[in-house]
Design a protein around this motif. Sequence first.
Motif, PDB file in Angstrom:
ATOM      1  N   SER A 138     101.951  26.007  12.747  1.00 35.04           N
ATOM      2  CA  SER A 138     100.934  26.891  13.320  1.00 35.04           C
ATOM      3  C   SER A 138     101.532  27.942  14.250  1.00 35.04           C
TER       4      SER A 138
ATOM      5  N   SER B  36     101.348  31.926  13.469  1.00 35.96           N
ATOM      6  CA  SER B  36     100.741  32.846  14.422  1.00 35.96           C
ATOM      7  C   SER B  36     101.665  34.019  14.726  1.00 35.96           C
TER       8      SER B  36
ATOM      9  N   SER C 187     100.998  37.983  13.892  1.00 38.33           N
ATOM     10  CA  SER C 187     101.097  38.989  14.951  1.00 38.33           C
ATOM     11  C   SER C 187     101.996  40.140  14.510  1.00 38.33           C
TER      12      SER C 187
ATOM     13  N   LYS D  78      91.934  30.702   9.392  1.00 41.12           N
ATOM     14  CA  LYS D  78      92.414  31.250  10.663  1.00 41.12           C
ATOM     15  C   LYS D  78      93.281  32.484  10.425  1.00 41.12           C
TER      16      LYS D  78
ATOM     17  N   GLN E 286      92.231  37.040  11.052  1.00 41.77           N
ATOM     18  CA  GLN E 286      93.005  38.053  11.766  1.00 41.77           C
ATOM     19  C   GLN E 286      93.177  39.335  10.957  1.00 41.77           C
TER      20      GLN E 286
ATOM     21  N   LYS F 280      91.927  39.594  19.787  1.00 50.43           N
ATOM     22  CA  LYS F 280      92.999  38.587  19.831  1.00 50.43           C
ATOM     23  C   LYS F 280      92.837  37.524  20.914  1.00 50.43           C
TER      24      LYS F 280
ATOM     25  N   ARG G 131      91.403  33.739  22.071  1.00 52.31           N
ATOM     26  CA  ARG G 131      91.205  32.482  21.355  1.00 52.31           C
ATOM     27  C   ARG G 131      89.745  32.263  20.966  1.00 52.31           C
TER      28      ARG G 131
END
Length: 255
Positions: A179, A183, A187, A207, A211, A234, A236
Amino acid sequence: MNNILAVENLNKTVDLTKTNKLHILKGVNLKIEKGEFVSVMGPSGSGKSTLLYNVSGMDRISSGNVKFKGREIGELEEEELAKLRLDNMGFIFQDINLLKNLSVIDNVMFPAMMLGKEDKSQINKKAEDLIKMTGISEIADNTITQASGGQLQRVGICRALINNPDIIFGDEPTGSLDSKAASEIMSLLDDINKKGTTIMLVTHDAKVAAQTERVLFMVDGNIVSQKKMDKYNKNRHELKERTESIMKELISNGI
């Protein structure tokens, strides 16, 4: 509308036997605008990876039209199509297909060396800049066996960017990562997209899809719905809400 990719009535059929055909894509229509960040979700066998391979010219369509920057790619000869992919497209895969006999930086440089538009010193400088931008300068001279999965995926991103593509196609680019690494990769892709590069990726992870700007949902070889995302800050809480929203959409489509 400034479409970089326009797909009309795309069909992909595979002959299983002389009398039995498998219809993978069934009349898909799709438009992606320049600068968009689009994800494709759906169950296994829904055709999402096949869609990506067909619209990028990595596989030949059975019928329909695929226009990249107004150019019908189905009409191109293999050599023209290969040059188009090399010059205008970047690819990131779940299984990182790097050359084991080359160092990290040489793997990044390889597509640009093949294209031959710049001399080696220019390509080397560009590769060094990309490697620095993605935070893997310390492994530039390593072999690919001396890098973690997350680092290798960053190498793949650098390689995909080396020829300044108009669009990047990603097939489960975070699928084999934990994870934290996933992430970090998302990004990076977000930053790349904000600089103007169009991105289309296939993912099974809500998830990850949360994004992106627009999520396409595939079932049985066609796009059954889509979800446009609002501006993403961005945090949580918002990521959680967006992920939950996508999950509800998946359930409503029987995915």
